[in-house]
Design a protein around this motif. Structure first.
Motif, PDB file in Angstrom:
ATOM      1  N   LEU A 187      28.531 -24.764   8.954  1.00  0.00           N
ATOM      2  CA  LEU A 187      27.359 -25.546   9.377  1.00  0.00           C
ATOM      3  C   LEU A 187      27.815 -26.762  10.187  1.00  0.00           C
ATOM      4  O   LEU A 187      27.266 -27.056  11.254  1.00  0.00           O
ATOM      5  CB  LEU A 187      26.554 -25.984   8.151  1.00  0.00           C
TER       6      LEU A 187
ATOM      7  N   LEU B  45      23.484 -27.722   0.637  1.00  0.00           N
ATOM      8  CA  LEU B  45      23.115 -26.301   0.712  1.00  0.00           C
ATOM      9  C   LEU B  45      22.969 -25.699  -0.683  1.00  0.00           C
ATOM     10  O   LEU B  45      23.764 -25.983  -1.576  1.00  0.00           O
ATOM     11  CB  LEU B  45      24.183 -25.523   1.482  1.00  0.00           C
TER      12      LEU B  45
ATOM     13  N   PHE C 290      22.326 -19.460   2.527  1.00  0.00           N
ATOM     14  CA  PHE C 290      22.118 -20.787   1.939  1.00  0.00           C
ATOM     15  C   PHE C 290      20.959 -21.470   2.657  1.00  0.00           C
ATOM     16  O   PHE C 290      20.667 -21.180   3.825  1.00  0.00           O
ATOM     17  CB  PHE C 290      23.375 -21.649   2.098  1.00  0.00           C
ATOM     18  N   ARG C 291      20.341 -22.421   1.952  1.00  0.00           N
ATOM     19  CA  ARG C 291      19.255 -23.185   2.549  1.00  0.00           C
ATOM     20  C   ARG C 291      19.349 -24.641   2.120  1.00  0.00           C
ATOM     21  O   ARG C 291      19.963 -24.955   1.090  1.00  0.00           O
ATOM     22  CB  ARG C 291      17.897 -22.632   2.120  1.00  0.00           C
ATOM     23  N   ALA C 292      18.753 -25.527   2.915  1.00  0.00           N
ATOM     24  CA  ALA C 292      18.642 -26.933   2.533  1.00  0.00           C
ATOM     25  C   ALA C 292      17.383 -27.494   3.168  1.00  0.00           C
ATOM     26  O   ALA C 292      16.939 -27.025   4.228  1.00  0.00           O
ATOM     27  CB  ALA C 292      19.860 -27.727   2.993  1.00  0.00           C
TER      28      ALA C 292
ATOM     29  N   ILE D 234      18.303 -24.673   7.725  1.00  0.00           N
ATOM     30  CA  ILE D 234      17.696 -25.955   7.379  1.00  0.00           C
ATOM     31  C   ILE D 234      16.193 -25.814   7.595  1.00  0.00           C
ATOM     32  O   ILE D 234      15.751 -25.414   8.684  1.00  0.00           O
ATOM     33  CB  ILE D 234      18.236 -27.105   8.270  1.00  0.00           C
TER      34      ILE D 234
ATOM     35  N   ALA E 138      23.459 -20.270   7.055  1.00  0.00           N
ATOM     36  CA  ALA E 138      22.758 -21.422   6.471  1.00  0.00           C
ATOM     37  C   ALA E 138      21.560 -21.827   7.319  1.00  0.00           C
ATOM     38  O   ALA E 138      21.643 -21.880   8.549  1.00  0.00           O
ATOM     39  CB  ALA E 138      23.719 -22.608   6.335  1.00  0.00           C
TER      40      ALA E 138
ATOM     41  N   TYR F  38      19.291 -32.952   5.570  1.00  0.00           N
ATOM     42  CA  TYR F  38      20.627 -32.877   6.165  1.00  0.00           C
ATOM     43  C   TYR F  38      21.081 -34.275   6.546  1.00  0.00           C
ATOM     44  O   TYR F  38      20.267 -35.211   6.628  1.00  0.00           O
ATOM     45  CB  TYR F  38      20.646 -31.948   7.380  1.00  0.00           C
TER      46      TYR F  38
END
Ligand code: 6OG
Length: 172
Positions: A56, A66, A88-90, A15, A13, A93
């Protein structure tokens, strides 16, 4: 053995926020000494999305909305299974980023980030591809461009890439 017969599920993951990318310096275990996203094995009974959130939190102390954005498949000599990694990405947060026993989190400057973010980027190093898995430089541009992507990389015993392919899923 055929890699598609024996694969293990992992997550990773990232960010991406205000022109910066959050990576973790892996302090122990597989990939020790390399920077990577936060992730690990998918446990029995868990979906990859659940594992991504759990890992994460365990490795960086934060939670994030995510979104799944890619699938990577790695074959490494002397390891009797292939790695199937859901990425995964975001862009947001919650919580405070902390160093953990496994990872030391660090922000890096994105290439070509927009002008308003330059203050935020001050003093940040560029993405440390020399200290990352050798495949990352090929698919990171797809992640940073918010594309969906797929790929496979086969390594040799020295950790060099023997053959690889990464590509974006066409956008509709
Ligand atoms: P734990 O050992 O922490 O899970 N991973 C890889 N990431 C990249 N970029 N390239 C590779 O090429 C990788 N192999 C494994 C998946 C290992 C973590 O490392 C990632 C997991 O996030 C071979 O349980």
């Amino acid at each position: 053995w055929l890699p598609y017969d024996r694969k293990k599920l992992y997550t990773n993951a990232f960010i991406i926020r205000n022109g910066k990318l959050l990576l973790g310096y892996k302090k122990r275990g597989f990939g020790k000494g390399l920077y990577n996203g936060f992730g690990g094995k998918v446990d029995p009974g868990e979906t990859p999305a659940q594992a991504a959130l759990r890992e994460l939190k365990e490795e960086s102390g934060i939670t994030a909305p995510l979104e799944h954005c890619g699938v990577l498949f790695f074959v490494v000599p002397d390891i009797d299974h292939a790695f199937h990694i859901d990425i995964f990405r975001a862009e947001e947060y919650d919580g405070t980023i902390i160093e953990t026993e496994e990872m030391r989190p660090q922000w890096f400057a994105l290439p070509n980030a927009d002008a308003p973010t330059q203050d935020e980027q001050k003093d940040l190093q560029p993405i440390p591809f020399d200290h990352m898995w050798k495949d990352d430089v090929y698919w990171m541009p797809l992640l940073l461009a918010s594309r969906h992507f797929l790929g496979r990389a086969d390594f040799d015993t020295e950790g060099n890439l023997k053959k690889w392919w990464f590509g974006a899923v066409p956008q509709t």
